[in-house]
Design an enzyme around this catalytic site. Structure first.
Site, PDB file in Angstrom:
ATOM      1  N   SER A 119       0.811  -1.217   0.000  1.00  0.00           N
ATOM      2  CA  SER A 119       0.000   0.000   0.000  1.00  0.00           C
ATOM      3  C   SER A 119       0.842   1.264   0.000  1.00  0.00           C
ATOM      4  O   SER A 119       0.343   2.340  -0.303  1.00  0.00           O
ATOM      5  CB  SER A 119      -0.944   0.000   1.207  1.00  0.00           C
TER       6      SER A 119
ATOM      7  N   LYS B 279       0.493   4.636   6.689  1.00  0.00           N
ATOM      8  CA  LYS B 279      -0.163   5.511   5.721  1.00  0.00           C
ATOM      9  C   LYS B 279       0.506   6.881   5.816  1.00  0.00           C
ATOM     10  O   LYS B 279       1.185   7.197   6.808  1.00  0.00           O
ATOM     11  CB  LYS B 279      -1.657   5.667   6.027  1.00  0.00           C
TER      12      LYS B 279
END
Lengths: 209, 209
Positions: free
Chosen positions: A131, A168
């Site tokens: 990700s 993230k």
DNA sequence: ATTCATACTGAACAAATGTCCAGCTACGGG
DNA sequence: CCCGTAGCTGGACATTTGTTCAGTATGAAT
């Protein structure tokens, strides 16, 4: 760099092995006993030669103070503070130090490299998935996280989402924080509740597969 | 697991910090000096309490033989060996240990993390440019290079090209070695002379900007 | 008031440990 | 043959270090 004699290599290795296994630096008499010398002065002579060649250092007059020095290290450089950073495969919930967590070893890094305070609570997080590939963070990397540090926009953070800790990028939009995956295949995350940030990534380590 | 008093926690932490940073286990007198006790017996009393609670062990009568026993840590875990890895901005020519080289600090990493032998000659190389972006190696990263290790196809290596050391992927084609950039903007390199490989990348470190 | 645990002070001693000095043998190079 | 280096022996001494003993002060619990 001066070459070591065979005996010097043996003695250096013995010191290193003792420190690795027993965690105890041998004394000159212990070195002498191991190599069947009849005198601690024989061991001292070799140790002094190793110190002259930059492989060992000690604190004169102090017991068990021999320290192996990497030969390429600059002389008399103050030894940086090392922190032991535990590596977790995942942190399902709560605090990194929960005993139930899956720990996958640790890594020792000096704090100057990390650019953090020695007292910071730091842990490593094994990266799973892709990700964050847009920021060149790949599966298997170890993200070094400083626990409790307030994130700034653009920082990579370890956030608690759906009971899992994931990496993230932390950003704000109109004052509201959200998390961006760095892979177009994954959606951004705009939390409905307060964002639980475990910490900010201060370094990344990639090991050979 | 018995609870520790506040003072016991402080003393245990002091011992751990000394072992992590200075690599030297403190004596009872050094512990007493740090906490401003007037007597080594005060330190001894706390140390004996910590031993009774299973947090410390020693070799009676032996200097500097305190060892922290982490209650949650596996028993007899070998202490990781730290190597000090110098970081070079570039290595224009010759051997990494040439003193004239541009050195940009060092990093301490335990050898288990690197997966190399403690005696290996290891150095860090500051990545310049984006030629290896395809392998998620970006500008500013630090590639940890094991000097002298024979490369295998697919390894990222530090190679000497045009008097500069650069990172590339090492491959063979019909038995002949060549170097591949991991960015389509850069050509592959098929050397006309013998390839000078400085070493193989064993780890990567990325620090916060 | 008493007891217990914690947290020390003060002093002394034995053992461990580093260091120094004088000396020897063997070997290789000039 | 001489010299330097490596690799020890043997012994002694100073310092470091762990340990023991006796003691005090404080706070909490009984």
């Amino acid at each position: 760099m001066n070459e070591l004699t065979e005996r010097q290599q043996q003695i250096l290795g013995f010191i290193q092995e003792n420190q690795d296994s027993a965690g105890l630096t041998p004394t000159l008499r212990e070195i002498a006993a191991h190599f069947r010398f009849n005198s601690p002065n024989a061991a001292l002579a070799h140790v002094q030669a190793l110190m002259a060649k930059g492989f060992l250092r000690n604190r004169p007059g102090r017991a068990r103070s021999l320290q192996v020095v990497a030969p390429n290290a600059p002389k008399n450089r103050p030894r940086p503070r090392v922190v032991s950073v535990p590596i977790y495969g995942s942190i399902p919930a709560g605090r990194p130090e929960d005993a139930a967590q899956e720990e996958e070893g640790c890594v020792l890094i000096d704090v100057t490299t990390l650019g953090i305070q020695p007292t910071a609570r730091t842990f490593g997080l094994k990266v799973r998935g892709d990700s964050m590939i847009g920021k060149s963070i790949v599966d298997g990397d170890i993200a070094i996280i400083e626990h409790g540090a307030p994130p700034r926009p653009g920082d990579v953070v370890a956030a608690l989402i759906d009971g899992q800790v994931t990496l993230k990028t932390f950003l704000r939009q109109r004052g509201k924080p959200y998390l961006r995956a760095e892979n177009p295949r994954y959606p951004n995350l705009i939390p409905q509740e307060e964002l639980l940030i475990q910490g900010v990534m201060v370094a990344l380590i990639r090991q050979r597969q």
